[in-house]
Design an enzyme around this catalytic site. Structure first.
Site, PDB file in Angstrom:
ATOM      1  N   CYS A 132       0.556  -0.983  -0.255  1.00  0.00           N
ATOM      2  CA  CYS A 132      -0.113  -0.336  -0.075  1.00  0.00           C
ATOM      3  C   CYS A 132       0.643   1.076  -0.066  1.00  0.00           C
ATOM      4  CB  CYS A 132      -0.955   0.051   0.992  1.00  0.00           C
ATOM      5  SG  CYS A 132      -2.065   1.621   0.945  1.00  0.00           S
ATOM      6  N   CYS A 135      -0.261   3.923   1.781  1.00  0.00           N
ATOM      7  CA  CYS A 135       0.145   4.286   3.876  1.00  0.00           C
ATOM      8  C   CYS A 135       1.564   4.460   3.990  1.00  0.00           C
ATOM      9  CB  CYS A 135      -0.709   2.137   3.999  1.00  0.00           C
ATOM     10  SG  CYS A 135      -2.119   1.310   3.427  1.00  0.00           S
ATOM     11  N   ASP A 136       2.718   4.011   3.224  1.00  0.00           N
ATOM     12  CA  ASP A 136       3.078   4.123   3.141  1.00  0.00           C
ATOM     13  C   ASP A 136       4.118   4.324   2.251  1.00  0.00           C
ATOM     14  OD1 ASP A 136       2.479   1.800   5.012  1.00  0.00           O
ATOM     15  OD2 ASP A 136       2.816   0.188   4.072  1.00  0.00           O
TER      16      ASP A 136
END
Length: 308
Positions: A132, A135-136
């Site tokens: 992701c 997300c990261d």
């Protein structure tokens, strides 16, 4: 005994539905499933969920959601639901051979990110390996990363990562992308993005170091292998919704996601609702899953008040 609300699956969607249903005095029963807490259990730092300015670990966050659901009276069963019968109400289903009944069902079984399938990938998940970018990506400022895949999501993730990474390399096992033309052009015209064609990741390096330090790539034409220094590996090879037990029971789309009526959590079966990644192939975030879990609980409450 028939329950008013049964929630199949945990994660942000299931737990939020449970919190809302429990606070509405509906005494929900929730089945955690084989991966309690869902995809967030694989995520180290969650820094984009409002209310946690210092960030929070994914598993810790899911533990808090679980405690909150329990505090308001959710009955939690640590089993997976293995069969469902939605042909009449109360709906029937079984978990580990035991039969249950419920007036309404909320499905929040989530989706599973497709993995490259390496032991080293498993060992380094959350330590430089991610599925992701949203997300990261932030953790890879001025670092070099590779994105594995050739579809729209690989192009999208690659473009997004150029906001942070100094260099993004797409590794694709064929000599052409299956992504839409516009997404391909956007990626190929980005000066920060390079492509390695006809290659697959044979190994992710850095297990002993405790973080990704490189990859070993294998040429899919010649079989030749070479190593490449890298700080991060993003798998963008799609997600699979966890809908096996609902095949032939409820309307699914061509990618096997549960179809919901836009702007609601309603499925084609009155009294059955779906929330989170099991019905959302687009956003796939903890916060949107939680929001749709709230919608499902409110929709179930409304349905029950109209059918009592």
């Amino acid at each position: 005994m028939s329950h008013k609300v049964a929630i199949i699956g945990s994660g942000p969607a299931g737990w939020t539905a449970a919190i809302y249903a429990a606070r509405a005095n509906l005494s929900p029963i929730l089945f955690e499933g084989p991966e309690p807490g869902g995809q967030l259990m694989q995520t180290t730092d969650v820094e984009n969920f409002p209310g946690f300015p210092g960030g929070i670990m994914g598993p810790e966050m899911m533990q808090k959601f679980r405690e909150q659901a329990k505090r308001f009276g959710t009955e939690i069963v640590s089993e997976r639901v293995d069969s469902v019968d939605f042909s009449s109400r109360p709906f029937k289903f079984t978990a580990k051979g035991k039969a249950y009944e419920a007036e309404t069902i909320i499905i929040s079984t989530g989706a599973t990110a497709r993995r490259i399938g390496l032991e080293s990938e498993k060992a380094l998940y959350g330590k430089g390996v991610s599925a992701c970018a949203t997300c990261d990506g932030f953790f890879f400022k001025n670092k070099r990363v590779i994105v594995v895949g050739g579809g729209d999501s690989a192009m999208e993730e690659s473009n997004f990562l150029t906001k942070f990474a100094s260099e993004v390399t797409i590794v694709h096992r064929r000599d052409s992308f299956r992504a839409s033309k516009i997404m391909q052009e956007r990626a190929l015209n980005n000066p920060k993005i390079k492509v390695i064609w006809n290659a697959e990741v044979a190994e992710i390096l850095g297990v002993d170091a405790g973080h990704v330090i490189g990859v070993r790539l294998k040429d899919t034409v010649t079989g030749e292998e070479k190593e490449m220094e890298i700080d991060g590996v993003f798998a963008a090879i799609g997600h699979v919704p966890n809908t096996d037990i609902f095949k032939g029971v409820i309307d699914l789309d061509e990618k096997m996601y549960i179809k919901t009526i836009p702007g609601s959590s309603l499925t084609n079966i009155p009294g059955v609702f779906a929330a989170g990644d099991v019905q959302d192939a687009k956003y796939r975030q903890a916060i949107t899953a939680a929001g749709s879990g709230c919608m499902a609980a409110l929709d179930a409450e409304k349905f029950l008040s109209e059918h009592e």
